[in-house]
Design an enzyme around this catalytic site. Sequence first.
Site, PDB file in Angstrom:
ATOM      1  N   ASP A  37      15.444  -9.312  44.328  1.00 55.80           N
ATOM      2  CA  ASP A  37      14.590  -8.926  45.466  1.00 55.80           C
ATOM      3  C   ASP A  37      14.767  -9.935  46.598  1.00 55.80           C
ATOM      4  O   ASP A  37      14.596 -11.132  46.393  1.00 55.80           O
ATOM      5  CB  ASP A  37      13.134  -8.872  44.995  1.00 55.80           C
ATOM      6  CG  ASP A  37      12.146  -8.664  46.126  1.00 55.80           C
ATOM      7  OD1 ASP A  37      12.551  -8.095  47.165  1.00 55.80           O
ATOM      8  OD2 ASP A  37      10.974  -9.056  45.967  1.00 55.80           O
ATOM      9  N   ASP A  41       8.868  -8.032  48.067  1.00 61.65           N
ATOM     10  CA  ASP A  41       7.990  -6.898  47.752  1.00 61.65           C
ATOM     11  C   ASP A  41       7.999  -6.563  46.264  1.00 61.65           C
ATOM     12  O   ASP A  41       7.343  -5.605  45.830  1.00 61.65           O
ATOM     13  CB  ASP A  41       8.370  -5.662  48.577  1.00 61.65           C
ATOM     14  CG  ASP A  41       9.747  -5.102  48.233  1.00 61.65           C
ATOM     15  OD1 ASP A  41      10.464  -5.726  47.412  1.00 61.65           O
ATOM     16  OD2 ASP A  41      10.115  -4.051  48.794  1.00 61.65           O
ATOM     17  N   ASP A  45      16.763  -5.044  45.799  1.00 66.22           N
ATOM     18  CA  ASP A  45      17.272  -4.313  46.955  1.00 66.22           C
ATOM     19  C   ASP A  45      18.734  -4.672  47.213  1.00 66.22           C
ATOM     20  O   ASP A  45      19.326  -5.523  46.533  1.00 66.22           O
ATOM     21  CB  ASP A  45      16.411  -4.601  48.193  1.00 66.22           C
ATOM     22  CG  ASP A  45      16.120  -6.077  48.394  1.00 66.22           C
ATOM     23  OD1 ASP A  45      17.065  -6.889  48.263  1.00 66.22           O
ATOM     24  OD2 ASP A  45      14.953  -6.442  48.654  1.00 66.22           O
ATOM     25  N   ASP A 114      26.264   6.185  41.477  1.00 67.21           N
ATOM     26  CA  ASP A 114      25.654   7.130  40.540  1.00 67.21           C
ATOM     27  C   ASP A 114      25.204   8.366  41.316  1.00 67.21           C
ATOM     28  O   ASP A 114      24.372   8.278  42.214  1.00 67.21           O
ATOM     29  CB  ASP A 114      24.432   6.459  39.886  1.00 67.21           C
ATOM     30  CG  ASP A 114      24.123   7.017  38.516  1.00 67.21           C
ATOM     31  OD1 ASP A 114      24.339   8.221  38.308  1.00 67.21           O
ATOM     32  OD2 ASP A 114      23.646   6.249  37.664  1.00 67.21           O
ATOM     33  N   ASP A 216      25.411  11.782  36.865  1.00 68.56           N
ATOM     34  CA  ASP A 216      24.283  11.794  35.949  1.00 68.56           C
ATOM     35  C   ASP A 216      24.025  13.197  35.400  1.00 68.56           C
ATOM     36  O   ASP A 216      23.972  14.170  36.152  1.00 68.56           O
ATOM     37  CB  ASP A 216      23.033  11.292  36.684  1.00 68.56           C
ATOM     38  CG  ASP A 216      21.810  11.299  35.813  1.00 68.56           C
ATOM     39  OD1 ASP A 216      21.736  10.461  34.895  1.00 68.56           O
ATOM     40  OD2 ASP A 216      20.933  12.160  36.033  1.00 68.56           O
ATOM     41  N   GLU A 270      28.173  11.523  32.840  1.00 66.84           N
ATOM     42  CA  GLU A 270      27.302  11.138  31.737  1.00 66.84           C
ATOM     43  C   GLU A 270      27.330  12.252  30.693  1.00 66.84           C
ATOM     44  O   GLU A 270      27.057  13.405  30.993  1.00 66.84           O
ATOM     45  CB  GLU A 270      25.873  10.925  32.231  1.00 66.84           C
ATOM     46  CG  GLU A 270      24.932  10.508  31.116  1.00 66.84           C
ATOM     47  CD  GLU A 270      23.484  10.508  31.546  1.00 66.84           C
ATOM     48  OE1 GLU A 270      22.706   9.740  30.969  1.00 66.84           O
ATOM     49  OE2 GLU A 270      23.122  11.288  32.446  1.00 66.84           O
ATOM     50  N   HIS A 337      20.980   1.702  31.363  1.00 69.65           N
ATOM     51  CA  HIS A 337      19.593   1.704  31.820  1.00 69.65           C
ATOM     52  C   HIS A 337      18.691   2.641  31.032  1.00 69.65           C
ATOM     53  O   HIS A 337      17.474   2.645  31.233  1.00 69.65           O
ATOM     54  CB  HIS A 337      19.559   2.119  33.296  1.00 69.65           C
ATOM     55  CG  HIS A 337      20.092   3.506  33.516  1.00 69.65           C
ATOM     56  ND1 HIS A 337      21.436   3.794  33.369  1.00 69.65           N
ATOM     57  CD2 HIS A 337      19.485   4.668  33.829  1.00 69.65           C
ATOM     58  CE1 HIS A 337      21.624   5.088  33.601  1.00 69.65           C
ATOM     59  NE2 HIS A 337      20.471   5.635  33.871  1.00 69.65           N
ATOM     60  N   ASP A 338      19.254   3.456  30.143  1.00 65.13           N
ATOM     61  CA  ASP A 338      18.484   4.462  29.406  1.00 65.13           C
ATOM     62  C   ASP A 338      18.231   4.101  27.953  1.00 65.13           C
ATOM     63  O   ASP A 338      17.690   4.920  27.202  1.00 65.13           O
ATOM     64  CB  ASP A 338      19.217   5.818  29.448  1.00 65.13           C
ATOM     65  CG  ASP A 338      18.987   6.559  30.759  1.00 65.13           C
ATOM     66  OD1 ASP A 338      17.959   6.305  31.413  1.00 65.13           O
ATOM     67  OD2 ASP A 338      19.830   7.388  31.112  1.00 65.13           O
TER      68      ASP A 338
END
Length: 570
Positions: A37, A41, A45, A114, A216, A270, A337-338
């Site tokens: 970051d 916030d 990013d 992605d 995806d 994917e 990430h899954d």
Amino acid sequence: MLIICVGKTHAQKKNIRQPKWWKEAVVYQIYPRSFKDSDGDGIGDLKGIISKLDYLKSLGIDAVWLNPIFSSPNDDNGYDISDYRSIMKEFGTMKDFDALLKGLHQRNIKLVLDMVLNHSSDEHEWFKQAKQSRTNPYHNYYHWWPEEKGKPTPRYSFFDVNNDAWKYDAITKSYYLHYFSQKQPDLNWENEKLRNEIYNMMKFWLDKGIDGLRMDAFQYVSKDTTWKKYPEGYEKNIINYYGMGPNLHHYLKEMNKEVMSKYNVMTVAEGAGSTLEDAHALVDEDRHELNMAYHFEIMDIGNDPKGYLLTDLKKAFTKWETSFADKGWLAVFLANHDVPRMVSKYGNDSPEFRQASSKLLTTLIMTMRGTPFYFNGDELGMSNIKFDQIEDYRDIATINAHKNAVLKKKNLKTFMAKQQFISRDNTRTPFQWDNTANAGFSSGTPWIKVNPNYKSVNAFAEEKDPNSVLTYFKRIVAFRKETPTLMYGNYQAYDLENPDVYCYTRTDEKESLLVLLNFSSKEINYHIDQKINTTAAAPAINNYTESPSKKNNNIKLMPWQAVVYKLNKH
């Protein structure tokens, strides 16, 4: 003993070893929301990633795969896109994206984006228009079931609280389809106008200079629009019903012709269907569709908190490697990430064995043929956070599954214990940069809690430690890049029924390598198959500081030890 050896003709060898940049690349996956970051916030990013480009370069990786960075209301952390041609405000601006792309390319790192093409956000302008009336030209960009036909044929939703994939819309008096959350309506690929919109959008990014596309949930885009009823319990083997629909190959061939054939890019979808034949149909070169299969059979092993059988893992790797020995190409990975953190799922994340097992799993990925995909933070040995309160979770899949468990009066203690192991949020916690507040990820409050072990598991500490997981990662990536045998050489597995040790060789005309991996928390006295000549074996990679003791073909492996030997070819 089971030995699987793959023989090749000269023509086949030439085909599989035809050099391509995406075959030789090590791909590093960045989850932008959790990486770095820059503005306090609490959300990662693009400027945060830019600030860490030299770190990425130091890893030795060749490409970065970014999870979605497009405009999104974030119902599913960016996998619900409201504008495919703009950047999510929390992540920055198009100017930031251009700077990121330039900075990566200056460091000879390619960028893979992605693409979420099975569904959009319900806040996308297409869907806003589609809901205005049945005669609106955008209505047919989505799948609808008019109420006058009665209740729609049941379809399962992965993220819906009730697992119902049909949502009623009062304005159009019809139901729309959503395989995922209600805020992710499925796009109608039967509509040629929709497909052309998608192709033009892809060209927009490719013309900017990106180097690859990861698509995806793409195996779901083609629907059987007869909407026939599926048998009871079909959702337990859902790929057989949702994947590889009737027109999928037509769409891919069209996409290849219109878009991908015009650029030198990596293309990976994917999922790879439910069979080896499905996977080959997607990626074999003469198919003119995609160039890499990203299958999930290995990821489906180890989903039980009680553990898994190494024999299952070895046989899955060997089955796919054998099938793809002569044609096609595979992605090789153990995390994304899954799924949970690699070391927590396949290794041992206790303080005693976390480092050794992290290094062993990295060795497995980096010594397989195929393109390694490596998830950010695994190079540090980051582990599952194991939340014990539902309020700590941010993932819609876990949150809605909890609501479903409450509605059905399931055992919530059992449910939470399973989520501590399997929830996607385990792998989405902030990257652990150093031992300062919030692990150096943000000066504000992170969008999701930081793993408390960041004070000892962090990049700053590991960069200074010659024996750290990070140092080992850099070393084996460099070794892979200077060893073509690991990229293109033959694979032969030995002793597949052994419950603790994974033994295989990688061989080509120039050299032969032996890989030994002890997937246990105990010392193993292992007998190497006599067919492997270890007389002049020299350790090239070892995740311990001392080489294992070896006498003839007998070797003593420490817990979670990984050793790669260079063998005498003669």
